[in-house]
Design an enzyme around this catalytic site. Structure first.
Site, PDB file in Angstrom:
ATOM      1  N   ASP A  45       1.215  -1.265  -0.465  1.00 46.99           N
ATOM      2  CA  ASP A  45       0.106  -0.138  -0.158  1.00 46.99           C
ATOM      3  C   ASP A  45       0.817   1.103   0.027  1.00 46.99           C
ATOM      4  OD1 ASP A  45      -2.298   1.871  -0.010  1.00 46.99           O
ATOM      5  OD2 ASP A  45      -3.081   0.984   1.816  1.00 46.99           O
TER       6      ASP A  45
HETATM    7  C1  BGC Z   1      -4.858   3.345   0.162  1.00 43.78           C
HETATM    8  C2  BGC Z   1      -4.778   2.074  -1.130  1.00 43.78           C
HETATM    9  C3  BGC Z   1      -5.358   3.180  -3.150  1.00 43.78           C
HETATM   10  C4  BGC Z   1      -3.470   3.536  -2.892  1.00 43.78           C
HETATM   11  C5  BGC Z   1      -3.168   3.631  -4.148  1.00 43.78           C
HETATM   12  C6  BGC Z   1      -3.517   4.419  -0.174  1.00 43.78           C
HETATM   13  O1  BGC Z   1      -3.506   5.415   0.192  1.00 43.78           O
HETATM   14  O2  BGC Z   1      -5.031   2.890   1.546  1.00 43.78           O
HETATM   15  O3  BGC Z   1      -6.239   1.122  -1.569  1.00 43.78           O
HETATM   16  O4  BGC Z   1      -4.748   1.674  -3.652  1.00 43.78           O
HETATM   17  O5  BGC Z   1      -3.755   4.364  -1.347  1.00 43.78           O
HETATM   18  O6  BGC Z   1      -4.090   4.993  -3.854  1.00 43.78           O
END
Ligand code: BGC
Length: 751
Positions: A290
């Site tokens: 993530d």
């Molecule tokens: C989120 C993810 C997301 C990623 C990219 C993160 O902060 O938890 O779910 O896909 O950002 O935007």
């Protein structure tokens, strides 16, 4: 095959490039993807390999803390980036890809984007869609999102989010499918099918990324990014199945998560990624971290510095580092120092390259950014029609006293009041995609939807009444005067769209500001008031729930919000949605969910002296239970029959039940099947959803539906986390919600 850049000076480079060319020319006909990947891998330097494991965000809209970096194009040219996220539009993706084509081995970039509930066409937030229990409609919504996004150059969506959650304080419940494992698993699979269409590599498909692996939805206190502590049994039984269902549906990638699980950050958790995902489940795709979660392991306290974070993550099975920049700069040295085996890096690179080959990017790196296809996909009237259909299927009718809904189309004067009536962008909810050059007029506001519906037959009056937040009551008087002039009042209130979503945990789940007060003032006029509650999560609104005669929970419905709401208000669509998440009576009642254990002191009612782990100041029941939702026609359930009274481990039982539409509106009913294992070596929940059917019935029509019970439906994880079914007695319940059980029977499972 594209032309090579003219700057090839050294003989070695020339030889290498000729080899790539040769491979690429002969490959399509003669080599498998695995062979092509291996050949390419042999040509790559260690730095180039690490580059493939590295993902940065583009310079536009960011979805996490950004590292300023003016040097990105240079890094792409040097083969130091394998993927970019948040690159919006065909033109922009093409320009980045052109830069990648100037790198030594011309390995194409992968473009990822959070296409969570639509791209240009915004569908309802995922939790709202889940309330439709309509798997086909959800698959279609994901399909359309994929058609639009892929035409805009997106290869890969960070969706579906399949985290089960029992805590509406957690803002990210809006992204998931609610609290139930069975329903969540079905929806996870449907969404993967929708995104990936006929398969990765089709130009109208985007690769799915199942997230967040794992147990993120159980963050303590519903506080985002928080720790998770749970038994292995709970993990396997409640939280993992939707991931497995998505994997079985073919999901190409997984994303790990921000939380720690029992003290080990998910990003560095080899039990999750190596043992379960890539081991037991044999997942052949790749895992992305993530946003920044590799580096965040330093804050967690599980590693000491970026190099240690990179070591921990890659060894645990995290193939790509999203934005933390820990892999770049440290991983190559970790390999040369012998801390990380080259084979581990090779495996990660191989997984990523395989997806790039499967996507066809080595044959044509620009195949997803086609301006003609993009223009067509983004202006397809059928997409709006599907969004409208999905939106009206997502609206939950919570209350309808004296059948004040649907509103008669002959009503002379309607007052439409509230801060969300004319709101535009709010309707998109969290995780919308902000496309350059696409303005928000694309959204049908609630006001426009109603105006369009009533045409010239009725007069539509408006007053804002108040803002979403704050305590300004100066608009109340005008709102009350407006209501007094009307035959029916519709009040649209709720959260701000970004009060639910990532980093949007709330400790107070009431409807913000003075909106409920406004509702109470309007109710005092004695006019019939229909309340629309717009939100990204279950809210707490007891006073309003008691006082208002009609309530529709509209969530955030997307581009077609106004039309969908108007369809439901005026009976052109008979609401059929059922809550995918329990609504608590107060924040103190959280976590609350339908599939609880009976405990040693089960309460039979609110006046029991020794309550089941309940509160002395609150009903034992939630405000609205899982599976609850009304329609304009009542449905009756009758004649439950089991084909036999007992079954063996290899046998089945057919349970049939007749459903009748006893009202005057055609409509759909979600028939829910729950099971309870009465005695188990591990105590079993009071009921567990094990099947459901959504059926359409004309007024007066009856249909008999049949569910099949097999061993699988009766199995659970025992003390040793083995999937078993135990002989004994079971209760089978069929109902219109988890509480409204209409028919039940018992049967026995024998050895
Ligand atoms: C989120 C993810 C997301 C990623 C990219 C993160 O902060 O938890 O779910 O896909 O950002 O935007």
């Amino acid at each position: 095959m594209q032309q090579f850049v003219p700057l090839m000076r050294s003989t070695t480079i020339r030889i290498l490039c000729s080899l790539v060319l040769l491979i690429s020319l002969t490959d399509a006909q003669t080599m498998t993807i695995a062979q092509r990947v291996d050949s390419l891998l042999r040509l790559m330097t260690l730095d180039e390999k690490v580059g493939q494991l590295n993902q940065y965000t583009d310079d536009g809209v960011a979805t996490g803390p950004v590292t300023l970096d003016k040097d990105k194009p240079q890094q792409v040219k040097q083969g130091k980036l394998g993927s970019i996220l948040n690159v919006l539009g065909g033109e922009r993706t093409r320009s980045w890809q052109k830069i990648a084509m100037q790198s030594r081995l011309r390995i194409p970039l992968l473009f990822g984007q959070d296409v969570v509930h639509g791209y240009k066409t915004t569908f309802p937030i995922p939790l709202a869609e889940a309330c439709s229990w309509d798997l086909e409609a959800m698959e279609r919504a994901a399909r359309i999102a994929a058609v639009e996004a892929s035409a805009g150059g997106v290869h890969w969506t960070f969706a579906p989010m399949v985290d089960i959650s029992r805590d509406p304080r957690w803002g990210r419940v809006m992204e998931g499918a609610g609290e139930d494992t069975y329903l969540g698993s079905q929806i996870a699979a449907a969404r993967v099918r929708g995104f990936q269409g006929k398969g990765i590599g089709q130009t109208d498909a985007v690769m799915a990324c199942v997230k967040h692996f794992a147990a993120y939805g159980a963050a303590v206190g519903g506080r985002d990014y928080n720790s998770v502590d749970m038994s292995d049994r709970m993990l396997w039984e409640t939280y993992l199945p939707p991931f497995k269902a998505a994997l079985d549906a073919g999901a190409g990638t997984f994303m790990n998560s921000f939380n720690d699980l029992n003290g080990i950050p998910a990003t560095g958790n080899s039990y999750l990624m190596r043992d379960i995902l890539k081991g037991k489940w044999n997942f052949s795709g790749f895992v992305v971290s993530d946003w920044g979660s590799v580096g965040e392991m330093i804050n967690h306290g599980s590693v000491k510095d970026p190099a240690d974070a990179a070591r921990s993550a890659i060894l645990a099975g995290c193939d790509m580092d999203m934005e933390s920049r820990c892999y770049t700069g440290t991983l190559a040295k970790l390999v040369t120092d012998g801390v990380v085996p080259m084979a581990v890096v090779d495996d990660a690179v191989r997984r990523i390259l395989t997806k790039k080959f499967e996507l066809g990017l080595f044959d044509d790196p620009y195949r997803f950014c086609d301006p003609k296809r993009e223009a067509k996909a983004l202006n397809e009237p059928a997409h709006a029609a599907a969004a409208r259909d999905m939106a009206r299927k997502s609206i939950v009718l919570l209350k309808n006293e004296k059948n004040i809904l649907p509103i008669s189309k002959g009503t002379k004067t309607i007052a439409f009041i509230g801060p969300l009536v004319k709101a535009v962008k709010q309707n998109k909810g969290f995780w919308d995609v902000e496309l350059p050059g696409v303005d928000s007029n694309f959204i049908v506001t609630q006001w426009e939807g109603l105006q369009e519906k009533i045409g010239k037959h009725s007069t539509l009056l408006y007053a804002k009444g108040c803002e979403i937040e704050g305590n300004d009551r100066s608009g109340f008087a005008e709102a009350v005067e407006t209501a007094k002039k009307a035959d029916v009042v519709i009040l649209s209130i709720g959260e701000r769209r970004d009060m639910s979503g990532e980093a949007k945990s709330r400790s107070d789940l009431s409807i913000p500001g003075v909106q409920v007060e406004l509702a109470m003032e309007l109710l005092k006029t004695g006019k019939p008031v229909v309340v629309l509650i717009n939100a990204g999560r279950p809210l707490v609104f007891n006073e309003l729930a008691d006082a208002a005669p009609a309530i529709l929970y509209t969530w955030w419905l997307g581009s077609e919000a106004g039309n969908a709401i108007a369809d439901v208000l005026f009976g052109d669509y008979n609401p059929s949605a059922k809550l995918a998440m329990t609504f608590p009576r107060s924040v103190g009642q959280i976590p609350i969910y339908y599939n609880y254990y009976n405990t040693g002191r089960p309460a039979t009612g609110d006046n029991d002296r020794f309550y089941r782990s309940a509160y002395i100041d609150l009903s034992i029941h939630p405000r609205y239970e899982f599976g609850y939702g009304l329609g304009y026609s009542p449905f009756t359930y009758s004649g439950l029959k089991l084909s036999v009274g007992s079954m063996s481990m290899t046998g089945t039982i057919q349970a049939s039940v007749t459903i009748t539409n006893a009202g005057k509106y055609a409509g759909e009913e979600v028939v829910q099947l729950y099971l309870r294992d009465l005695v188990g070596s591990i105590i079993r929940p009071m009921k567990e959803l094990k099947d459901f059917r959504k059926i359409a019935l004309a007024p007066g029509e009856s249909k008999t539906i049949t569910f099949t019970i097999d061993k699988e439906k009766l199995s659970f994880y025992d003390q040793h986390v083995q999937w078993v079914a135990e002989p004994g007695e079971f209760e089978l319940m069929i109902g219109a919600s988890s509480r409204d059980i209409r028919q039940k029977e018992r049967f026995t499972l024998t050895k």
